[in-house]
Design an enzyme around this catalytic site. Structure first.
Site, PDB file in Angstrom:
ATOM      1  N   GLY A  14      -4.357   1.959  46.565  1.00 33.74           N
ATOM      2  CA  GLY A  14      -4.246   1.704  45.240  1.00 33.74           C
ATOM      3  C   GLY A  14      -5.449   2.469  44.531  1.00 33.74           C
ATOM      4  O   GLY A  14      -5.869   2.269  43.517  1.00 33.74           O
ATOM      5  N   ASP A  64       3.103   4.138  50.825  1.00 34.86           N
ATOM      6  CA  ASP A  64       3.504   2.772  50.204  1.00 34.86           C
ATOM      7  C   ASP A  64       2.893   1.610  51.157  1.00 34.86           C
ATOM      8  O   ASP A  64       3.085   1.602  52.074  1.00 34.86           O
ATOM      9  CB  ASP A  64       4.964   2.878  49.999  1.00 34.86           C
ATOM     10  CG  ASP A  64       5.391   1.647  49.168  1.00 34.86           C
ATOM     11  OD1 ASP A  64       4.793   0.366  49.187  1.00 34.86           O
ATOM     12  OD2 ASP A  64       6.533   1.775  48.665  1.00 34.86           O
ATOM     13  N   VAL A  65       2.161   0.840  50.123  1.00 34.31           N
ATOM     14  CA  VAL A  65       1.529  -0.292  51.212  1.00 34.31           C
ATOM     15  C   VAL A  65       2.658  -1.173  51.600  1.00 34.31           C
ATOM     16  O   VAL A  65       2.227  -1.861  52.644  1.00 34.31           O
ATOM     17  CB  VAL A  65       0.382  -1.195  50.207  1.00 34.31           C
ATOM     18  CG1 VAL A  65      -0.944  -0.478  50.131  1.00 34.31           C
ATOM     19  CG2 VAL A  65       1.018  -1.206  48.797  1.00 34.31           C
ATOM     20  N   ASN A  91      -6.272  -3.417  47.750  1.00 35.37           N
ATOM     21  CA  ASN A  91      -6.179  -3.568  46.223  1.00 35.37           C
ATOM     22  C   ASN A  91      -4.889  -3.181  45.398  1.00 35.37           C
ATOM     23  O   ASN A  91      -4.656  -3.632  44.349  1.00 35.37           O
ATOM     24  CB  ASN A  91      -7.281  -2.479  45.772  1.00 35.37           C
ATOM     25  CG  ASN A  91      -7.388  -2.337  44.337  1.00 35.37           C
ATOM     26  OD1 ASN A  91      -7.685  -2.968  43.554  1.00 35.37           O
ATOM     27  ND2 ASN A  91      -6.620  -1.078  43.782  1.00 35.37           N
ATOM     28  N   SER A 143      -6.627 -11.911  41.418  1.00 35.72           N
ATOM     29  CA  SER A 143      -6.761 -11.835  39.996  1.00 35.72           C
ATOM     30  C   SER A 143      -6.967 -13.191  39.497  1.00 35.72           C
ATOM     31  O   SER A 143      -6.983 -14.283  40.206  1.00 35.72           O
ATOM     32  CB  SER A 143      -5.211 -11.643  39.371  1.00 35.72           C
ATOM     33  OG  SER A 143      -5.447 -11.685  37.893  1.00 35.72           O
ATOM     34  N   TYR A 157       4.002 -12.535  39.398  1.00 34.48           N
ATOM     35  CA  TYR A 157       2.663 -11.834  39.393  1.00 34.48           C
ATOM     36  C   TYR A 157       1.645 -12.816  39.759  1.00 34.48           C
ATOM     37  O   TYR A 157       1.108 -12.632  40.616  1.00 34.48           O
ATOM     38  CB  TYR A 157       2.188 -10.623  38.230  1.00 34.48           C
ATOM     39  CG  TYR A 157       0.978 -10.202  38.258  1.00 34.48           C
ATOM     40  CD1 TYR A 157       0.756  -9.247  39.145  1.00 34.48           C
ATOM     41  CD2 TYR A 157      -0.322 -10.771  37.594  1.00 34.48           C
ATOM     42  CE1 TYR A 157      -0.572  -8.864  39.068  1.00 34.48           C
ATOM     43  CE2 TYR A 157      -1.367 -10.419  37.789  1.00 34.48           C
ATOM     44  CZ  TYR A 157      -1.695  -9.329  38.543  1.00 34.48           C
ATOM     45  OH  TYR A 157      -3.016  -8.827  38.796  1.00 34.48           O
ATOM     46  N   ALA A 159       2.255 -16.054  40.661  1.00 35.12           N
ATOM     47  CA  ALA A 159       2.400 -16.321  42.285  1.00 35.12           C
ATOM     48  C   ALA A 159       2.056 -15.529  43.259  1.00 35.12           C
ATOM     49  O   ALA A 159       1.539 -15.780  44.434  1.00 35.12           O
ATOM     50  CB  ALA A 159       4.060 -16.564  42.423  1.00 35.12           C
ATOM     51  N   LYS A 161      -0.528 -13.341  43.131  1.00 38.90           N
ATOM     52  CA  LYS A 161      -1.849 -13.333  43.418  1.00 38.90           C
ATOM     53  C   LYS A 161      -2.629 -14.673  43.805  1.00 38.90           C
ATOM     54  O   LYS A 161      -3.650 -14.615  44.641  1.00 38.90           O
ATOM     55  CB  LYS A 161      -2.478 -12.950  42.039  1.00 38.90           C
ATOM     56  CG  LYS A 161      -2.354 -11.828  41.290  1.00 38.90           C
ATOM     57  CD  LYS A 161      -3.033 -10.416  42.004  1.00 38.90           C
ATOM     58  CE  LYS A 161      -2.302  -9.298  42.539  1.00 38.90           C
ATOM     59  NZ  LYS A 161      -3.028  -8.444  43.213  1.00 38.90           N
TER      60      LYS A 161
HETATM   61  P1  NAP Z   1      -3.293   0.683  38.152  1.00 34.37           P
HETATM   62  O1  NAP Z   1      -4.033   0.939  36.860  1.00 34.37           O
HETATM   63  O2  NAP Z   1      -1.761   0.400  37.917  1.00 34.37           O
HETATM   64  O3  NAP Z   1      -3.275   1.301  39.419  1.00 34.37           O
HETATM   65  C1  NAP Z   1      -2.548   0.747  40.391  1.00 34.37           C
HETATM   66  C2  NAP Z   1      -2.775   1.736  41.736  1.00 34.37           C
HETATM   67  O4  NAP Z   1      -1.939   1.272  42.807  1.00 34.37           O
HETATM   68  C3  NAP Z   1      -2.529   3.019  41.682  1.00 34.37           C
HETATM   69  O5  NAP Z   1      -3.358   3.879  42.339  1.00 34.37           O
HETATM   70  C4  NAP Z   1      -0.967   3.202  42.252  1.00 34.37           C
HETATM   71  O6  NAP Z   1      -0.839   4.469  42.570  1.00 34.37           O
HETATM   72  C5  NAP Z   1      -1.255   2.120  43.349  1.00 34.37           C
HETATM   73  N1  NAP Z   1       0.223   1.576  44.013  1.00 34.37           N
HETATM   74  C6  NAP Z   1       0.799   0.845  43.026  1.00 34.37           C
HETATM   75  N2  NAP Z   1       1.775   0.646  43.981  1.00 34.37           N
HETATM   76  C7  NAP Z   1       1.505   0.890  45.344  1.00 34.37           C
HETATM   77  C8  NAP Z   1       2.116   0.916  46.428  1.00 34.37           C
HETATM   78  N3  NAP Z   1       3.424   0.313  46.637  1.00 34.37           N
HETATM   79  N4  NAP Z   1       1.680   1.623  47.325  1.00 34.37           N
HETATM   80  C9  NAP Z   1       0.522   2.218  47.390  1.00 34.37           C
HETATM   81  N5  NAP Z   1       0.025   2.162  46.205  1.00 34.37           N
HETATM   82  C10 NAP Z   1       0.400   1.633  45.285  1.00 34.37           C
HETATM   83  O7  NAP Z   1      -3.666  -0.792  38.412  1.00 34.37           O
HETATM   84  P2  NAP Z   1      -4.901  -1.545  38.137  1.00 34.37           P
HETATM   85  O8  NAP Z   1      -5.320  -2.386  36.784  1.00 34.37           O
HETATM   86  O9  NAP Z   1      -5.859  -0.818  38.758  1.00 34.37           O
HETATM   87  O10 NAP Z   1      -4.843  -2.869  39.119  1.00 34.37           O
HETATM   88  C11 NAP Z   1      -5.334  -2.659  40.769  1.00 34.37           C
HETATM   89  C12 NAP Z   1      -5.290  -4.179  41.183  1.00 34.37           C
HETATM   90  O11 NAP Z   1      -5.866  -4.933  40.422  1.00 34.37           O
HETATM   91  C13 NAP Z   1      -3.773  -4.880  41.624  1.00 34.37           C
HETATM   92  O12 NAP Z   1      -3.660  -5.650  42.499  1.00 34.37           O
HETATM   93  C14 NAP Z   1      -3.920  -5.595  40.172  1.00 34.37           C
HETATM   94  O13 NAP Z   1      -2.953  -6.804  40.565  1.00 34.37           O
HETATM   95  C15 NAP Z   1      -5.336  -6.141  40.282  1.00 34.37           C
HETATM   96  N6  NAP Z   1      -5.846  -6.705  39.179  1.00 34.37           N
HETATM   97  C16 NAP Z   1      -5.915  -5.954  37.823  1.00 34.37           C
HETATM   98  C17 NAP Z   1      -6.471  -6.487  36.523  1.00 34.37           C
HETATM   99  C18 NAP Z   1      -6.567  -5.498  35.422  1.00 34.37           C
HETATM  100  O14 NAP Z   1      -6.960  -6.163  34.450  1.00 34.37           O
HETATM  101  N7  NAP Z   1      -6.445  -4.186  35.553  1.00 34.37           N
HETATM  102  C19 NAP Z   1      -6.889  -7.857  36.737  1.00 34.37           C
HETATM  103  C20 NAP Z   1      -6.514  -8.496  37.657  1.00 34.37           C
HETATM  104  C21 NAP Z   1      -6.057  -8.061  38.948  1.00 34.37           C
HETATM  105  P3  NAP Z   1       0.456   4.964  42.695  1.00 34.37           P
HETATM  106  O15 NAP Z   1       1.493   4.611  41.746  1.00 34.37           O
HETATM  107  O16 NAP Z   1       0.415   6.504  43.098  1.00 34.37           O
HETATM  108  O17 NAP Z   1       1.263   4.320  44.260  1.00 34.37           O
END
Ligand code: NAP
Length: 257
Positions: A14, A64-65, A91, A143, A157, A159, A161
């Site tokens: 990701g 795809d992960v 991630n 998270s 979601y 659940a 995390k």
């Molecule tokens: P984001 O901006 O939506 O980016 C998600 C990334 O993951 C993208 O690179 C996407 O690329 C990739 N991705 C999604 N599904 C995938 C799959 N099935 N296989 C491979 N790659 C995949 O998300 P983010 O906000 O950075 O969040 C990243 C992580 O941090 C997540 O685990 C999320 O739960 C966690 N998190 C985020 C926040 C926040 O405030 N942003 C807070 C707590 C936790 P593609 O679509 O090209 O695959």
């Protein structure tokens, strides 16, 4: 900068956007060789270009992960490019909103597959290479939502995390004999492309509820991930670091002063 990351081979899932891209950039700035994993070519290639133009080493493998075959190919590509794998940053994750009353089995399964099953798949597939490393490391992006807090629309979601944290605690015990550590970062609200999709009202409301009065940056999460991946954190395993600007602390709005 953490000197012990220099020269390591790091796979970040990701990493084409958001937190993952921040983690990849952080490791590359510290001299690590990074493999970016994401599904879409264009954003992944742009992230690689961004890192390379700053003088870092990065490549892309589209996968795809939640797909075991595609992830095996990604790990093989990492070994081919960099000669091994020292650090997995698991991630990638999704956070689509669905109220409990109307949530479908398909919506539940999609979040569980991409957020939890993928963590298991990625760790298991990386394990043979991590065992060969002098200091194998896994850093999972969990998270605060789920393990500590809740938010309407994110029962599945939350659940997922929480499940990641249950996973790392047993994995840490099983992987200890190989000197591999596994830990998790628990971000609060971090300004990413994914979070921006929640809308300006959500972002504004969130920043007033955070004691440090701002959303987090992807660099804030990268810093914690890099510490957990470092030699200096070699005796830390099965643990979590909350990086949320103090968001989980106030008992009520009154506590915010
Ligand atoms: P984001 O901006 O939506 O980016 C998600 C990334 O993951 C993208 O690179 C996407 O690329 C990739 N991705 C999604 N599904 C995938 C799959 N099935 N296989 C491979 N790659 C995949 O998300 P983010 O906000 O950075 O969040 C990243 C992580 O941090 C997540 O685990 C999320 O739960 C966690 N998190 C985020 C926040 C926040 O405030 N942003 C807070 C707590 C936790 P593609 O679509 O090209 O695959």
């Amino acid at each position: 900068m953490i000197a012990s990351l220099n020269g390591l081979s790091v796979l970040v899932t990701g990493a084409s956007k958001g937190i993952g891209k921040g983690i990849a950039k952080g490791f590359a700035d510290a001299g690590a060789k990074v493999l970016i994993v994401a599904r879409h070519e264009s954003s992944g290639a742009a992230a690689v270009e961004e890192i390379r133009s700053a003088g870092g080493t990065a490549n892309l493998c589209c996968a795809d992960v939640s797909n075991r075959k595609e992830m095996s190919a990604a790990v093989a590509r990492c070994v081919e490019l960099y000669g091994g794998l020292d650090v997995l940053c698991a991630n990638a994750g999704i956070f689509p909103s669905a109220e409990l009353e109307s949530m479908t089995d398909e919506q539940w399964d999609e979040v569980m597959n991409i957020n939890v099953k993928s963590t298991f798949i990625c760790v298991q597939i990386c394990l043979p290479e991590l065992k060969k490393s002098q200091a194998g490391r896994v850093v999972v992006t969990s998270s605060i939502t789920g393990p500590i807090t809740g938010f309407p629309g994110w029962a599945h979601y939350g659940a997922s995390k929480s499940a990641q944290l249950g996973f790392i605690r047993t994995a840490a015990i099983e992987l200890g004999k190989y000197q591999i550590t596994i830990n998790a970062v628990m971000p609060g609200n971090i300004l990413t492309e994914g979070l921006e999709n929640m809308g300006q009202d959500y972002l504004a409301q969130m920043s007033v509820s955070i004691p440090l009065k701002r959303l987090g940056s992807t660099q804030d999460i990268a810093n914690a991930a890099m510490f957990l991946a470092s030699k200096e954190a070699g005796y830390v395993t099965g643990q979590t670091i909350v990086v949320d600007g103090g968001q989980v602390l106030p008992e009520s709005l009154e506590a915010m002063g």
